[in-house]
Structures are given as structure tokens and as C-alpha cells.
Design an enzyme around this catalytic site. Structure first.
Site, mmCIF file in Angstrom:
data_model
loop_
_atom_site.group_PDB
_atom_site.id
_atom_site.type_symbol
_atom_site.label_atom_id
_atom_site.label_comp_id
_atom_site.label_asym_id
_atom_site.label_seq_id
_atom_site.Cartn_x
_atom_site.Cartn_y
_atom_site.Cartn_z
ATOM 1 C CE LYS A 1 66.440 -79.962 -29.307
ATOM 2 N NZ LYS A 1 65.998 -80.180 -27.894
ATOM 3 C CD GLU B 1 72.166 -63.751 -25.969
ATOM 4 O OE1 GLU B 1 72.687 -63.612 -24.859
ATOM 5 O OE2 GLU B 1 72.046 -62.821 -26.790
ATOM 6 N N GLY C 1 71.052 -71.240 -23.920
ATOM 7 C CA GLY C 1 71.091 -72.389 -23.023
ATOM 8 C C GLY C 1 72.359 -72.339 -22.195
ATOM 9 C CB SER C 2 73.931 -74.859 -20.066
ATOM 10 O OG SER C 2 74.173 -75.904 -20.970
ATOM 11 C CB THR C 3 78.526 -72.076 -20.346
ATOM 12 O OG1 THR C 3 77.914 -70.831 -19.957
ATOM 13 C CG2 THR C 3 79.904 -71.800 -20.906
ATOM 14 C CD GLU D 1 73.111 -70.128 -14.735
ATOM 15 O OE1 GLU D 1 73.621 -71.051 -15.390
ATOM 16 O OE2 GLU D 1 72.348 -69.287 -15.214
ATOM 17 C CB THR E 1 74.512 -76.986 -24.348
ATOM 18 O OG1 THR E 1 74.180 -77.858 -23.274
ATOM 19 C CG2 THR E 1 73.813 -77.456 -25.604
ATOM 20 N N GLY E 2 76.582 -74.704 -25.217
ATOM 21 C CA GLY E 2 77.003 -73.676 -26.178
ATOM 22 C C GLY E 2 78.344 -74.024 -26.807
ATOM 23 C CB CYS F 1 69.943 -66.194 -18.740
ATOM 24 S SG CYS F 1 68.913 -65.015 -19.605
HETATM 25 P P1 NAD Z 1 70.799 -76.733 -22.090
HETATM 26 O O1 NAD Z 1 72.070 -76.203 -22.608
HETATM 27 O O2 NAD Z 1 70.810 -77.980 -21.300
HETATM 28 O O3 NAD Z 1 69.758 -76.994 -23.282
HETATM 29 C C1 NAD Z 1 69.357 -75.973 -24.174
HETATM 30 C C2 NAD Z 1 68.908 -76.584 -25.493
HETATM 31 O O4 NAD Z 1 70.025 -77.179 -26.158
HETATM 32 C C3 NAD Z 1 67.858 -77.685 -25.388
HETATM 33 O O5 NAD Z 1 66.925 -77.527 -26.442
HETATM 34 C C4 NAD Z 1 68.675 -78.948 -25.577
HETATM 35 O O6 NAD Z 1 67.922 -80.040 -26.052
HETATM 36 C C5 NAD Z 1 69.670 -78.486 -26.617
HETATM 37 N N1 NAD Z 1 70.899 -79.269 -26.716
HETATM 38 C C6 NAD Z 1 71.514 -80.013 -25.765
HETATM 39 N N2 NAD Z 1 72.654 -80.554 -26.242
HETATM 40 C C7 NAD Z 1 72.772 -80.128 -27.526
HETATM 41 C C8 NAD Z 1 73.752 -80.334 -28.534
HETATM 42 N N3 NAD Z 1 74.848 -81.060 -28.330
HETATM 43 N N4 NAD Z 1 73.557 -79.740 -29.731
HETATM 44 C C9 NAD Z 1 72.487 -78.962 -29.956
HETATM 45 N N5 NAD Z 1 71.513 -78.748 -29.042
HETATM 46 C C10 NAD Z 1 71.664 -79.320 -27.829
HETATM 47 O O7 NAD Z 1 70.175 -75.509 -21.266
HETATM 48 P P2 NAD Z 1 68.906 -75.509 -20.317
HETATM 49 O O8 NAD Z 1 69.225 -76.329 -19.101
HETATM 50 O O9 NAD Z 1 67.697 -75.832 -21.133
HETATM 51 O O10 NAD Z 1 68.826 -73.952 -19.918
HETATM 52 C C11 NAD Z 1 69.397 -73.415 -18.771
HETATM 53 C C12 NAD Z 1 70.641 -72.603 -19.106
HETATM 54 O O11 NAD Z 1 70.351 -71.653 -20.122
HETATM 55 C C13 NAD Z 1 71.163 -71.784 -17.935
HETATM 56 O O12 NAD Z 1 72.564 -71.884 -17.875
HETATM 57 C C14 NAD Z 1 70.775 -70.348 -18.290
HETATM 58 O O13 NAD Z 1 71.549 -69.353 -17.686
HETATM 59 C C15 NAD Z 1 70.885 -70.377 -19.772
HETATM 60 N N6 NAD Z 1 70.103 -69.308 -20.369
HETATM 61 C C16 NAD Z 1 70.754 -68.254 -20.941
HETATM 62 C C17 NAD Z 1 70.036 -67.199 -21.487
HETATM 63 C C18 NAD Z 1 70.718 -66.008 -22.111
HETATM 64 O O14 NAD Z 1 70.070 -65.236 -22.802
HETATM 65 N N7 NAD Z 1 72.014 -65.819 -21.913
HETATM 66 C C19 NAD Z 1 68.637 -67.236 -21.458
HETATM 67 C C20 NAD Z 1 68.008 -68.339 -20.875
HETATM 68 C C21 NAD Z 1 68.756 -69.373 -20.350
#
Ligand code: NAD
Length: 473
Positions: A173, A246, A224-226, A377, A228-229, A280
């Protein structure tokens, strides 16, 4: 207008509604994608589950061969994939220090080729007249891959290729801001891999949540973001689904007073601003010794004022726009708060007056820990330059942040710098570099930056479970 389909069980799938994908360089819609729903999630997970027994029993050689074919298909379609990456993310084709869609697609090929060749070892613990005990690595089942918008294709590859190499099947996704290069990749891969081995659904985060919480998903690879993680970990907990997370970073880079400022400044600038700070592991908190603070500020400001910002499709562009309007507003808000906190703007500070989501490359001096621009960040083209006088104290300040993705020390004394780098609380530490990743070296965060690692054998093992086999003689 280009339309992109989802892929389930090797077939293109459409939904009854679509959503728009915007080119951030123009703020105009350039593609439409399918709005996936719960029924697509069911179809995709059940296709991946059905494909798992046969796929997991293919030989290492068969999977290697097929993944090399996938790499070949990416390579054969590189110009088109680069164009899609640039149109959806805004990043230049070339870019500052070569960081652009060419690197993203080229890196996707390199990571696929390298990971295809990895071999999971069998660890023999005991082999004598009493018994043989060996530790084998087994695939987990269906892997969910949820990806962000900053490096959409490359991060999808980082999840999917090791998952497949280890014998798992996948349901992906991508971020709804940037789904198109990933969809095109899956279309290419679906022509090579057996039906159901790779599936992709597009839609909002709620669709991602249905996948990560699904009882037939055995592992979630999330970048993605913390926040959401954390939600993903919660949704995975019901089924005790394993997660690699990550997450966000707010990496510190500490410049020791022995550097040659003129030589180091371009490297530091690139470490902070490549991909417009939307990486990131970009350098996001720059600590400079008081003895070189003003000189370094001047050098960096010169670079910021002269870097070529524009549409990534135009030749010579070094930095593109911010990827989406919400992120642009976060960057503007942090700039405003930096101004209110007494920050001295050495460059930039505002939106660029043109169509698209452009922001001036911005360097802010005279802020310190405790100010929002330092603590949070920004994930955009704005960096605080922070003064320090004592190395022990600055290491402590660098470590005080809740994130722990990367960190760096910049110095002409490599041994001293390496020793200091090891005191940084982060998953990856660099000396005289920052954010440089490669397919054979593990990468992952600690603290609020996540858990687990990607890349190399360490990363591959995360897509397996251990089975200990004891044969009594
Ligand atoms: P985000 O967390 O908003 O979204 C990431 C993904 O998660 C998207 O596909 C989104 O649709 C999905 N998502 C959202 N809510 C969800 C849920 N409840 N369940 C499952 N999936 C869901 O992140 P973003 O804004 O797309 O990315 C930016 C962030 O990602 C920054 O904080 C950046 O530092 C981080 N990032 C980390 C790394 C790493 O390797 N550590 C790499 C790239 C980006």
C-alpha cells in the site's frame, strides 16, 4: 490523464472510484489511481496467502533468477519510471549531488540485484555422534508493505525484494500522494512473478490499517512517520504480527573545530538539503563549534542562495518543491516559530512565489535545543544551525532528542571522530558523511525512530522466522 490500476493476483483491478495524484511542481493533477476498499484488501491478502505455499517452495536459484528479471524490467523502463518519480515527488531527475529520480530508480535496480544474490545461512550448532542441531530460516507468509511519499519506489523495493527473496508473498500500500511509480513497478513485476506473489492496493491510510491488522498477514514492513508507526504496531498487536518500523528522524550532525570550513560546507549543505530535506536520514540539526560558527553560516547561506530550485523535469534543477501542501505548511509553520523564537535567517524563510509547493532553502542560526525547529523533524528545506562550545555537552544535547535514526561527526581527525560517533544514540553513525546508505550495510532506527533493520543479511533475516532442527542420532 494517465490512469493507474491496482494489481491483485496478477490482474489489473479497478475500483468504482478514483483519487487524484498531484504534481507538486505545478500543484495540478497529473494522474488518477483506484480508491481501494476493504473488499480489495480481502482479495489481495487471500491471493497472497494462496500463492505462498508454492512460492515459498521455489528454490533459491529460481527466486534469484526471477528477481534478477525484475531488476532487468526496472532497468529497461528506467526513463519512464524516473519521469513518474519526478512527477509524483517533485524531485529532480538529476538533483543536488546526484540525489534525484535517477538515483531512486538506479538504486532500486542495484538493491534488487544485490538482494537477489543474498543467501540465508544454515547455522550448525552441533554435529556429533549424539545429535545434529541446525538453525534454519523460514519465510513468514504474507508480508504487508506500507510506504511513504519521499522515496516511494526505492522504499517499496527495500521492503518487497527481501520479502520475496526469503520466500514470502506481499501486499503493498503506497502513500496516496505518490503511488504511480510503485504501481508501474508492480505491473512490470506481475509480468514476471507468479500470480498472487505481489499485490498492490491504493488508497488512504485506513486501507493500510485494514492490511496491517489482517489476521492472515504475518509481517508488516512500514516506513513512515512515528505516530503512524505506533498505530500500525497497535493494529498488528491483535495478531502478534511482527513489525519492522522505519520511522521519523531528527538527525544531529556535529562539526568539530578542526574542519576546513570551505571544503566541508558543500558536503554539509548536501547532507541537509538533498531531496529538499525530505529524507528520513537527512542531517536535520547542524551543530557547529563557536570558533567557526559565523564562517560556516556564511558559506552555507551562499550555497542556499545559489542552489537551483525548480521543476524537477527541467534540466539543471538541483532541488524541487516540497512534496505536498500539508508538508509545505509544516515547514512554513516551523519557519514562523523559528522567527518568533529569535532565529536569525541566514537564507530563505518563505514560500517561493510561483505555482507549486516551493519553499526557499532556509538556514536559521541562533536557535538551540528546546526551540521547535531544533526539536521537531521539519522534513523539508529548513535547517537550524546550532552553536556549541564543549564536545561532551553537545553530544549530550544531540542525544537528548527522542529520535535515534542517524547521526554524524565531521572532522579531519578520523579516529577521534569515529570514537565520538559511537557515543551518538542512533542506528547509523557516519564520519564526514550523512545519510549514505548501501544495500549491504544494515540501516534502522532506535528510540522513536523505530525497530528492526533493513538491508544485507541482517535485513533479509527480518523476513524469516528461525526453526531449530534437532536430529538425535
Ligand atoms: P505517514 O506515516 O503519514 O504515511 C506513511 C504510509 O502509511 C502511507 O502509505 C499512509 O497511507 C500509511 N498509513 C497512514 N495511516 C495508516 C494506518 N493507520 N495504518 C496503516 N497505514 C497507514 O508518513 P509520510 O508522511 O508518508 O512520510 C514521512 C515520514 O516518514 C517522516 O517522518 C520520515 O522521517 C519518515 N521516513 C522514515 C524512513 C526511515 O527509513 N526511517 C524513511 C522515509 C521516511
Amino acid at each position: 490523464m494517465q490512469q493507474f490500476d491496482m494489481f491483485i493476483n496478477g490482474q489489473a483491478v479497478q475500483s468504482d472510484s478514483t483519487f487524484d495524484v498531484i504534481n507538486p511542481a505545478t500543484a495540478k493533477v497529473f494522474a488518477q489511481c483506484q480508491l481501494g476498499n476493504a473488499s480489495h484488501v480481502e482479495q489481495a491478502v487471500s491471493a497472497a496467502k494462496a500463492a505462498f505455499p508454492a512460492w515459498s517452495q521455489t528454490t533459491d536459484e529460481q527466486r534469484k533468477q526471477l528477481l534478477h528479471e525484475v531488476a532487468g524490467a526496472i532497468e529497461a523502463n528506467m526513463p519512464e519510471l524516473m519521469q513518474l518519480v519526478t512527477m509524483e515527488t517533485g524531485k529532480p531527475m538529476g538533483g543536488l549531488n546526484g540525489v534525484g529520480s535517477g538515483m531512486e530508480v538506479g538504486g532500486s535496480i542495484a538493491w534488487t540485484q544485490f538482494t537477489a544474490e543474498l543467501q540465508l545461512p544454515v547455522d550448525v550448532i552441533q554435529d556429533n555422534e549424539v545429535a545434529r542441531i541446525e538453525v534454519n530460516r523460514k519465510p513468514l507468509g504474507v508480508v504487508a508493505s506500507i510506504t511513504p511519499w519521499n522515496w516511494p519506489l526505492m522504499i517499496a523495493i527495500w521492503h518487497v525484494i527481501p520479502a520475496l527473496r526469503a520466500g514470502n508473498t506481499v501486499v503493498m500500500k503506497p502513500a496516496s500522494f505518490t503511488p504511480v511509480s510503485t504501481l508501474r513497478f508492480v505491473q512490470l513485476a506481475s509480468e514476471i512473478l507468479p500470480p498472487g506473489v505481489i499485490n498492490i492496493i491504493t488508497g488512504p491510510g485506513s486501507v493500510g490499517g485494514l492490511i496491517t491488522g489482517h489476521p492472515d498477514v504475518s509481517k508488516v514492513a512500514f516506513t513512515g512517520s512515528t505516530p503512524t508507526g505506533k498505530r500500525i504496531m497497535e493494529s498488528a498487536s491483535g495478531n502478534l504480527t511482527r513489525c519492522t518500523l522505519e520511522l521519523g528522524g531528527n538527525d544531529a550532525g556535529i562539526v568539530l573545530p578542526d574542519v576546513n570550513v570551505k571544503e566541508m560546507a558543500p558536503k554539509l549543505f548536501a547532507a541537509c538539503f538533498h531531496n529538499n530535506g525530505q529524507t528520513c536520514a537527512a542531517l536535520k540539526r547542524l551543530y557547529v563549534h563557536e570558533s567557526q560558527y559565523e564562517e560556516m553560516g556564511q558559506e552555507l547561506a551562499e550555497l542556499a542562495k545559489n542552489v537551483v530550485v525548480g521543476d524537477g523535469l527541467e534540466e539543471g534543477t538541483e532541488l524541487g518543491p516540497v512534496q505536498n501542501e500539508a508538508q509545505l505548511n509544516i515547514v512554513q509553520d516551523l519557519a514562523d516559530s523559528a522567527r518568533a523564537d529569535g532565529g536569525r535567517f541566514l537564507s530563505g524563510g518563505k514560500r517561493i512565489d510561483r505555482e507549486g509547493y516551493f519553499f526557499e532553502p532556509t538556514i536559521v542560526a541562533d536557535l538551540t535545543d528546546g526551540h521547535r525547529l531544533v526539536d521537531e523533524e521539519p522534513f523539508g528545506p529548513i535547517v537550524p544551525m546550532i552553536k556549541y562550545s564543549d564536545i561532551d555537552e553537545v553530544i549530550e544535547r544531540a542525544n537528548r532528542n527522542e529520535c535515534g535514526l542517524g547521526g554524524s561527526i565531521w572532522s579531519s581527525d578520523l579516529d577521534k571522530a569515529a570514537a565520538l560517533a559511537q557515543r551518538l544514540e542512533c542506528g547509523s553513525a557516519w564520519v564526514n558523511d550523512h545519510g549514505a546508505l548501501q544495500p549491504d550495510a544494515p540501516f534502522g532506527g532506535i528510540k522513536q525512530s523505530g525497530m528492526g533493520v533493513e538491508f544485507g543479511l541482517y535485513g533479509l533475516e527480518e523476513f524469516t522466522s528461525i526453526q531449530t532442527l534437532k536430529v538425535v542420532k
